[in-house]
Motif scaffolding. Structure first.
Motif, mmCIF file in Angstrom:
data_model
loop_
_atom_site.group_PDB
_atom_site.id
_atom_site.type_symbol
_atom_site.label_atom_id
_atom_site.label_comp_id
_atom_site.label_asym_id
_atom_site.label_seq_id
_atom_site.Cartn_x
_atom_site.Cartn_y
_atom_site.Cartn_z
ATOM 1 N N ASN A 107 0.821 -1.221 0.000
ATOM 2 C CA ASN A 107 0.000 0.000 0.000
ATOM 3 C C ASN A 107 0.852 1.267 0.000
ATOM 4 O O ASN A 107 0.335 2.358 -0.217
ATOM 5 N N PRO A 109 3.003 4.009 -1.491
ATOM 6 C CA PRO A 109 3.263 4.492 -2.856
ATOM 7 C C PRO A 109 4.731 4.297 -3.241
ATOM 8 O O PRO A 109 5.629 4.428 -2.405
ATOM 9 N N GLU A 111 6.753 6.130 -4.971
ATOM 10 C CA GLU A 111 7.597 7.319 -4.775
ATOM 11 C C GLU A 111 8.007 7.453 -3.304
ATOM 12 O O GLU A 111 9.157 7.795 -2.998
ATOM 13 N N THR A 112 7.069 7.156 -2.396
ATOM 14 C CA THR A 112 7.368 7.214 -0.963
ATOM 15 C C THR A 112 8.395 6.150 -0.585
ATOM 16 O O THR A 112 9.326 6.393 0.185
#
Length: 480
Positions: A107, A109, A111-112
């Motif tokens: 879950n 992202p 990019e994170t």
């Protein structure tokens, strides 16, 4: 974090990857293999190790062989990032920050995830490339010295590695030639190249991509140094060293490569035979050992500390002392009362003015070794001292033994004998009362720091080495 916990994280992520590919939920797969979904979740998150029977059941249900489940590789790029984040957050370094753990879940992202992994990489880089403080360096040096003392300064596994390595080029006795060293390098896939523009902070540079070991010009004085530097560079490969993660590891690696190089230049079998014969004649001498193998006096004296206790059955001591009396290197397992600071470090400590290590520097005739008996609070010791000089100043090399072992050495009949009561300051440190009265209020000297002992090393992947300079050097030479 242990290697086991790292493996469990990878195993768990591989199980999850294949479960998702099969379109199964945790509860569905759990029901098929006989465990509840929550237990399977713990396994997938690397928090529990599955039994072999469960692993075999998972292999059957997922249609994936057990060796594939146990593979150390991530199944895809996204999972590789998740594994890296989980491992980083499970490390002592991150735990020391007291921050919460971010679940490395699907879950999160992408990019994170990439940003978090990048931050952890930078955190690790800064931690592993921090400046080695003087305190850290001295503490690591002390730990190394005490550890080697427990082993009588003898590492049998490196002795064997050196003998096996020399056997590949047919070397058995006598001085190791430059040609033999070159052949050793070739057997490891390297070519020795002598250049006059080495980075000022590096003794040698190894180009792993192009198989080259760069060394100073072959015409520099003392060819033995070039053989040793080449052997040390090769030792990193033979010993499987990776970039050091701490200053202590850096020192340990340096100790190992120096030991290996010495064991090649003065092989154990030939050295022990030479020294044993000299002992039987009661004519042991560092000078003769040095000349027989074509090395420096310091190298021969240090090598004697490796072999004397294990093969000649005698405790010994070694000192390298600067012209101001400060210790550069020291080793003892014979009870010589070395000067130490409150932490147990000897580097930078001043030896007694009456010890041969200092009195030899005041001699006019220095062509031969200086012999002396010294009475100390810990007993009487005999030593042989030779002096030398570098751009940094004069120094002395002392090798010695307790009084009872002096009978085996040339120079045992010396009439030189002094008494030292150090660490009692009245021995040689406390000034005469008349001089103290005359000058205590009128003198203001400026101390000369021992930069090699006390100053911190530049930060970087390899302590003390200017990476920018080294990388530019390799870039310039890679095209040639």
């Amino acid at each position: 974090m242990t290697d086991t916990s790292s493996d469990l994280i990878t195993l768990g992520r591989r199980i999850r990857h294949h479960r998702k590919q099969q379109g199964l939920t945790l509860d569905q797969l759990g029901a098929r293999v006989g465990v509840v979904g929550s237990q399977l979740s713990l396994i997938e998150n690397g928090r529990r190790e599955p039994k072999l029977s469960l692993l075999q059941s998972l292999s059957t249900e997922l249609g994936v062989p057990v060796p594939d489940l146990l593979s150390a590789e991530a199944p895809d790029a996204r999972t590789a990032l998740e594994i890296e984040l989980a491992k980083a957050q499970n490390s002592p370094l991150y735990a020391s920050l007291g921050l919460p753990v971010v679940p490395a879940s699907r879950n999160l992202p992408l990019e994170t995830l990439e940003s978090l992994v990048g931050l952890h990489r930078e955190l690790l880089r800064r931690a592993t490339q921090s400046i080695a403080t003087p305190e850290e360096a001295r503490r690591a040096n002390t730990e190394n010295r005490l550890a080697m003392r427990q082993k009588n300064n003898y590492l049998p596994e490196l002795e064997q590695l050196a003998e096996d390595t020399l056997a590949t080029v047919g070397h058995t006795s006598g001085a190791l030639t430059h040609r033999s060293v070159s052949l050793l390098a070739e057997s490891l896939g390297f070519t020795l190249i002598y250049v006059d523009n080495l980075p000022h902070s590096a003794r040698s540079v190894t180009d792993l991509e192009n198989g080259r070991i760069y060394l100073p010009p072959a015409s520099i004085p003392g060819g033995h140094g070039l053989r040793s530097m080449a052997l040390q560079a090769m030792a990193h490969r033979l010993l499987g060293h990776t970039p050091p993660q701490s200053y202590a590891e850096f020192l340990q690696q340096r100790l190992e490569i120096n030991y290996f190089a010495a064991a090649c230049l003065m092989p154990q079998t030939a050295s022990v035979a030479f020294l044993s014969a000299a002992k039987q004649r009661k004519d042991l001498s560092i000078e003769d050992f040095r000349d027989a193998f074509g090395v420096t006096h310091e190298a021969a004296a240090l090598r004697m500390t490796n072999l004397a206790t294990s093969h000649l059955d005698m405790p010994v001591h070694f000192l390298r002392v600067g012209e101001d009396g400060a210790i550069y290197k020291a080793y003892e397992n014979d009870g010589l009362p070395l000067p130490v600071d409150v932490t147990g470090a000897v580097e930078g400590q001043l030896v007694c003015r009456k010890w041969a290590a200092r009195s030899a520097l005041g001699r006019t005739n220095r062509t031969t070794e200086f012999y002396q008996y010294t009475d100390t609070p810990a007993g009487t010791f005999w030593c042989a001292t030779q002096t030398g000089k570098t751009d940094a100043g004069e120094f002395s090399i002392s090798f010695g033994v307790p009084f009872s072992e002096a009978k085996w050495f040339r120079g045992r009949d010396t009439q030189g004998r002094v008494q030292s009561t150090c660490p009692d300051e009245a021995c040689c440190r406390k000034p005469a009362s008349d001089l103290a009265d005359r000058w205590s209020s009128a003198a203001w000297p400026s101390a000369k720091l021992h930069a090699h002992i006390l100053s911190p090393l530049p930060s970087g992947k390899f302590p003390g080495v200017d990476e920018n300079e080294v990388y530019q050097f390799l870039e310039n030479h890679s095209a040639s």
